[in-house]
Design a protein around this motif. Structure first.
Motif, PDB file in Angstrom:
ATOM      1  N   LYS A 345       0.851  -1.194   0.000  1.00  0.00           N
ATOM      2  CA  LYS A 345       0.000   0.000   0.000  1.00  0.00           C
ATOM      3  C   LYS A 345       0.884   1.240   0.000  1.00  0.00           C
ATOM      4  O   LYS A 345       1.737   1.419   0.883  1.00  0.00           O
ATOM      5  CB  LYS A 345      -0.917   0.000   1.230  1.00  0.00           C
ATOM      6  CG  LYS A 345      -1.814   1.226   1.321  1.00  0.00           C
ATOM      7  CD  LYS A 345      -2.604   1.213   2.628  1.00  0.00           C
ATOM      8  CE  LYS A 345      -3.441   2.469   2.782  1.00  0.00           C
ATOM      9  NZ  LYS A 345      -4.121   2.537   4.091  1.00  0.00           N
ATOM     10  N   ASN A 347       0.613   5.288   0.199  1.00  0.00           N
ATOM     11  CA  ASN A 347      -0.367   6.318   0.562  1.00  0.00           C
ATOM     12  C   ASN A 347       0.300   7.681   0.720  1.00  0.00           C
ATOM     13  O   ASN A 347       1.520   7.774   0.939  1.00  0.00           O
ATOM     14  CB  ASN A 347      -1.108   5.924   1.847  1.00  0.00           C
ATOM     15  CG  ASN A 347      -0.176   5.718   3.021  1.00  0.00           C
ATOM     16  OD1 ASN A 347       0.214   6.658   3.697  1.00  0.00           O
ATOM     17  ND2 ASN A 347       0.198   4.462   3.273  1.00  0.00           N
ATOM     18  N   SER A 362      -5.833  13.436   0.300  1.00  0.00           N
ATOM     19  CA  SER A 362      -5.122  12.197   0.603  1.00  0.00           C
ATOM     20  C   SER A 362      -5.570  11.087  -0.343  1.00  0.00           C
ATOM     21  O   SER A 362      -6.590  11.206  -1.035  1.00  0.00           O
ATOM     22  CB  SER A 362      -5.373  11.770   2.056  1.00  0.00           C
ATOM     23  OG  SER A 362      -6.760  11.533   2.275  1.00  0.00           O
ATOM     24  N   TYR A 364      -4.489   6.638  -1.697  1.00  0.00           N
ATOM     25  CA  TYR A 364      -3.579   5.502  -1.659  1.00  0.00           C
ATOM     26  C   TYR A 364      -3.812   4.613  -2.886  1.00  0.00           C
ATOM     27  O   TYR A 364      -4.864   4.672  -3.544  1.00  0.00           O
ATOM     28  CB  TYR A 364      -3.754   4.680  -0.374  1.00  0.00           C
ATOM     29  CG  TYR A 364      -5.121   4.045  -0.199  1.00  0.00           C
ATOM     30  CD1 TYR A 364      -5.485   2.895  -0.888  1.00  0.00           C
ATOM     31  CD2 TYR A 364      -6.045   4.592   0.691  1.00  0.00           C
ATOM     32  CE1 TYR A 364      -6.724   2.313  -0.712  1.00  0.00           C
ATOM     33  CE2 TYR A 364      -7.289   4.022   0.867  1.00  0.00           C
ATOM     34  CZ  TYR A 364      -7.613   2.869   0.156  1.00  0.00           C
ATOM     35  OH  TYR A 364      -8.855   2.303   0.335  1.00  0.00           O
TER      36      TYR A 364
END
Length: 518
Positions: A345, A347, A362, A364
């Motif tokens: 992941k 992000n 934001s 990811y």
């Protein structure tokens, strides 16, 4: 007497796409800390949650190491179909990871969203949502090393109490009497069962004692390091578990090695970057039947059958199969399961307060890959009957009677899945005196693909060569392949308003597009 119990209204609880203090919750949310999970003494996270979250019902009907038959639902069953809640790991919903085997040492907190609190996740959250937050580094903390080693002996807590031969024989005769049939056992045979004066010809076998081991070992090792500076925070953990099953043969086992890494970096004044890596390798080895209560198992076994003769030779089968042969991998049947899971992941979080205070962008990208390999070999076994007149042991060839598979056959399957998940969110969080506003708008898309390949051949030489290439080309054989593709696109958002921690309003909206509906 009633004793006062403190309730921390400022405790932070993980909710859908954010966090909230308990005092500002409008929905039904239960939570449990990772430290509480470690108190249960079990390697299974789902079992560790038993009795710790109101409304969460956990039931384990299996017990096979590495493959527990655990069902869990929130506030009971709501459909005749699948009642499983949606599982969200570190903000990623529906990850293709068996979260039951995530080491409890890696978990920071688990939240259970019920009713309207789960609505932000759409129709897949109809049965509730379980949010799992793994551990991360802490600012200003020096490197903290942690070593956990555990060893345990598992025992059966509720072994079934079986009828002895005399009781069962009387029971069978009584049933025939009510059905208008002749008794199966004579009075003389019943007396031999009762007195046990001829234990080989009229045995009294307690199959619960024969099939189950008195105890089985389980070991667990976890090494982790956690810490961070103002710029970099990290958590790295390595975990290994080994567990034996409670079969007297000792041929049931599971081992898993896990590596987990969370690293977050303050790249610039406004930009935060993070990388999460997870890898798990599980190996499960099983005999022909890992759960002796299934099919013609423990509760069907007749107590007047000898499991093993005094010279160590295998006794006759019950109806179709020998219970001792079914729980052994030696010379008859075995099943091997190898699973690998990798998840990465990436992000970011970008503080846009230079435009307006409280604004943040934001997102990811999450990539999950799994690989599975299984092998199921079915051979033959030799059992013996005793001629009581001559004392001679007579050998017989036995194998399971199955319409689809035959003796000395091998089934092999290979599967692979890949899931790509992308998420972007613009959020706003600000307070004005007694007024607090929190809002966000988000976009998600994910693609899933799985491939499955299967092969089967019969007439193999034996258990020493359980490979398909060793089977007869002119014998029974089969192959199959399956490919599955699907995807989703989601648009959703939420607005929360809080006035003086007295009046709270939450509003959410969501639209899901599914590959299943053109």
């Amino acid at each position: 007497a009633l004793a006062e119990s403190s309730f921390n209204m400022d405790e932070v609880v993980v909710i859908g796409y954010g966090k909230r203090t308990k005092g500002a919750l409008t929905g039904a949310v239960g939570s449990v800390d990772g430290d509480e999970l470690l108190q249960s003494g079990t390697s299974n996270v789902v079992e560790s949650m038993q009795g710790r979250v109101p409304g969460l019902i956990v039931s384990d009907r299996g017990g096979v190491p590495g493959n527990p038959d655990v069902t869990f639902n929130i506030r009971g069953q709501s459909t005749f179909g699948d009642n499983t809640p949606l599982v969200v790991i570190d903000g990623v919903p529906g990850m293709n990871i068996d979260w039951r085997n995530i080491p409890a040492n890696n978990i920071e907190k688990i939240s259970v969203l019920k009713d309207a609190a789960a609505a932000i996740y759409g129709s897949r959250a109809a049965n509730g949502v379980i949010l799992i937050e793994t551990k991360k580094g802490t600012k200003g903390q020096k490197a903290k090393f942690s070593l956990v080693t555990e060893y345990a002996e598992q025992v059966t807590t509720n072994k079934p109490k079986m009828m002895n031969s005399y009781q069962r024989a009387n029971f069978v005769n009584e049933g025939n009497l009510y059905a208008g049939l002749d008794p199966v056992f004579t009075n003389e045979e019943l007396e031999h069962f009762r007195t046990q004066d001829m234990p080989l010809r009229y045995p009294d076998t307690n199959w619960a004692d024969v099939i189950f081991a008195k105890s089985a070992p389980q070991s667990h090792v976890n090494l982790s390091v956690q810490g961070g500076t103002e710029k970099v925070q990290y958590f790295v953990s390595g975990d290994h578990i080994y567990q034996k099953g409670l079969l007297s043969s000792g041929d049931l086992s599971f081992s898993q090695s896990t590596l987990k890494s969370n690293v977050n970096v303050q790249a610039t004044k406004n930009l935060k970057l993070g990388v999460d890596i997870y890898y798990a390798k599980g190996i499960r080895k099983e005999p022909g039947n890992a759960n002796p209560n299934d099919q013609f198992g423990l509760l069907w076994n007749f107590p007047w059958v000898v499991p093993e003769w005094p010279n160590g030779l295998l006794g006759p089968p019950i109806e179709r199969e020998s219970p001792l042969a079914l729980i052994s991998r030696d010379g008859f049947r075995f099943q091997d399961f190898n699973d690998d899971t990798f998840n990465a992941k990436l992000n970011f979080s970008y503080d846009m307060s230079f435009l307006t205070k409280g604004l943040n962008f934001s997102g990811y990208a999450n990539f999950t890959r799994t690989w599975g390999n299984t092998r199921d070999f079915i051979g033959t076994y030799t059992y013996y009957t005793l001629d009581f007149d001559t004392g001679e042991y007579i050998s017989h060839l036995g194998f399971p009677e199955d319409d689809e598979i035959g003796p000395n056959s091998s089934q092999v399957s290979m599967s692979q899945t890949q899931t790509d998940f992308y998420h972007a969110r613009l959020s706003y969080d600000r307070s004005f005196g007694d007024h607090s506003i929190s809002a966000f708008a988000a976009f998600e898309t994910n693609e899933y693909k799985s491939t499955y390949l299967f092969g089967y051949k019969q007439d193999l030489p034996g258990i020493d060569t359980p490979y398909i290439w060793a089977g007869a080309t002119d014998g029974s054989q089969d192959t199959n392949e399956a490919i599955i593709e699907k995807g989703r696109v989601n648009y959703f958002g939420a607005i929360s308003y809080n006035y003086a921690n007295k009046y709270l309003v939450d509003f959410s909206i969501r639209h899901d597009g599914s590959f299943n509906f053109p």
